[in-house]
Design a protein around this motif. Structure first.
Motif, PDB file in Angstrom:
ATOM      1  N   PRO A 167      75.880 -50.103-102.170  1.00  0.00           N
ATOM      2  CA  PRO A 167      75.642 -50.862-103.407  1.00  0.00           C
ATOM      3  C   PRO A 167      75.273 -52.322-103.167  1.00  0.00           C
ATOM      4  O   PRO A 167      74.519 -52.906-103.941  1.00  0.00           O
ATOM      5  N   GLU A 296      76.069 -48.806-108.937  1.00  0.00           N
ATOM      6  CA  GLU A 296      76.457 -49.969-109.719  1.00  0.00           C
ATOM      7  C   GLU A 296      75.297 -50.896-110.053  1.00  0.00           C
ATOM      8  O   GLU A 296      75.415 -51.737-110.938  1.00  0.00           O
ATOM      9  N   SER A 297      74.181 -50.790-109.357  1.00  0.00           N
ATOM     10  CA  SER A 297      73.083 -51.746-109.515  1.00  0.00           C
ATOM     11  C   SER A 297      72.391 -51.568-110.869  1.00  0.00           C
ATOM     12  O   SER A 297      72.496 -50.498-111.499  1.00  0.00           O
TER      13      SER A 297
END
Length: 368
Positions: A167, A296-297
């Motif tokens: 991530p 999560e990006s």
């Protein structure tokens, strides 16, 4: 650029070693020859000049930008089926050129035909190690820091797995028709995969799975998409010279079959299409769990409501399950002159008129 004759000796070698490969070698050879004919008649690709930033077994990293000082970095992760120049097909249908024109620093992970070494490569290589090597090579040129990843089809699947594993290396994720949820209720290819014999039957010999076999399986799974709709698109393109030129360029690209590493083929068919491990949270790559909630990006997903190869239901469940707080869905309505609608979002006139300007704005907004 003569793609049609590349690795012909390698293909003959594979044919001699593997009795099963010889069944498809004449078809592959014919299609490569047809590709050469397309080139000689002016219907081949017109690729943007590039330099090689890094090369290793299975991969060449192409750079289209200065070694430093350019804008936000975009690493394109293509699908491992056919050649990656579908992202840079002709000047008016080139994501690479559009990215450069908008001020991005553009890199392309160009998968090479698998040989003896690469036959053992699986998801741990294509969705992790090789992309790590690309990001590290880019870091040496542009300075260390997260990069944007863009992937189409299974290339988007690889990019997503990488984003879940690393991530901190991903500034943003752009997915175009990328399948992430699989099952017999999703689409024709998924239904075929559920009923087909085990992948080990095609990979037992340990040699790359022939490109013409992959194309043949796709046609059997969805003859409408890979048969009649291609013919229909060609007929509708006859009155539009640019649409016809793009259609023929895609048809030439379709002749450039890429065999697939048998380990990768087996994992894609069994782990993804049959068992849907990623969405179930049970996928492990290199000993590390890979699941939607680990992404999560910032996320931008493009879906085509009319696409049968990767319908929205193969994408949206992941989009909803990802941990990304910044998530956008764009819808693409199709084009004339793209041969296969599945690649229309990369080469279609309407895609480049409306879709890609919006994607470029998103990239620059998240690149500040």
């Amino acid at each position: 650029m003569n793609h049609g004759l590349m690795d012909d000796s390698q293909s003959r070698q594979g044919s001699d070693m593997d009795p099963n490969a010889s069944l498809f070698e004449p078809v592959d050879r014919f299609r490569r020859g047809l590709g050469v004919w397309f080139d000689l008649t002016g219907f081949g690709p017109e690729e943007t000049p590039f330099r090689t930033a890094m090369s290793e077994p299975g991969l060449t990293l192409r750079s289209y930008s200065p070694t430093s000082g350019a804008g936000p970095v975009l690493l394109i992760v293509p699908a491992p089926i056919k050649r990656a120049y579908i992202w840079d097909l002709v000047p008016w249908a080139s994501v690479v050129r559009r990215g450069l024109a908008s001020g991005l620093s553009v890199y392309l992970a160009y998968w090479e035909r698998p040989g003896r070494i690469e036959s053992e490569f699986g998801l741990a290589d294509y969705a992790d190690r090789l992309i790590v090597d690309c990001v590290e090579a880019i870091g040496k040129e542009q300075g260390n820091g997260p990069v944007f990843l863009a992937g189409h089809s299974l290339g988007g699947t690889f990019a997503t797995f990488f984003a879940a594993l690393h991530p901190g290396s991903v500034r943003g994720l752009v997915l175009l028709g990328a399948p992430l949820h699989f099952g017999p209720d999703v689409g024709p290819i998924d239904r075929w995969a559920a009923m087909a014999p085990p992948a080990q039957i095609s990979t037992a010999a340990g040699h790359p799975v022939a490109g013409s076999l992959l194309s043949g399986l796709s046609f059997l799974a969805d003859p409408l998409t890979f048969g009649w709709l291609r013919i229909s698109d060609g007929l509708r393109s006859l009155s539009d010279s640019r649409a016809l030129r793009t259609h023929l360029a895609v048809e030439r690209w379709a002749c450039d079959e890429m065999p697939m590493a048998p380990a990768l083929f087996g994992e894609i068919v069994e782990w993804l299409y049959r068992e849907d491990r990623f969405m179930r949270g049970s996928l492990s790559i290199g000993g590390h769990r890979v699941a939607p909630e680990l992404v999560e990006s910032p996320l931008l997903s493009v879906v085509d409501p009319h696409c049968r190869v990767v319908p929205p239901q193969a994408v949206l469940p992941f989009h909803q399950a990802a941990r990304s707080r910044d998530a956008t869905v764009l819808r693409y309505g199709g084009d004339i002159g793209v041969s296969l609608q599945h690649v229309g979002m990369l080469v279609g006139r309407e895609a480049h008129r409306t879709l890609w300007p919006e994607i470029m704005r998103w990239l620059h907004a998240h690149g500040k």
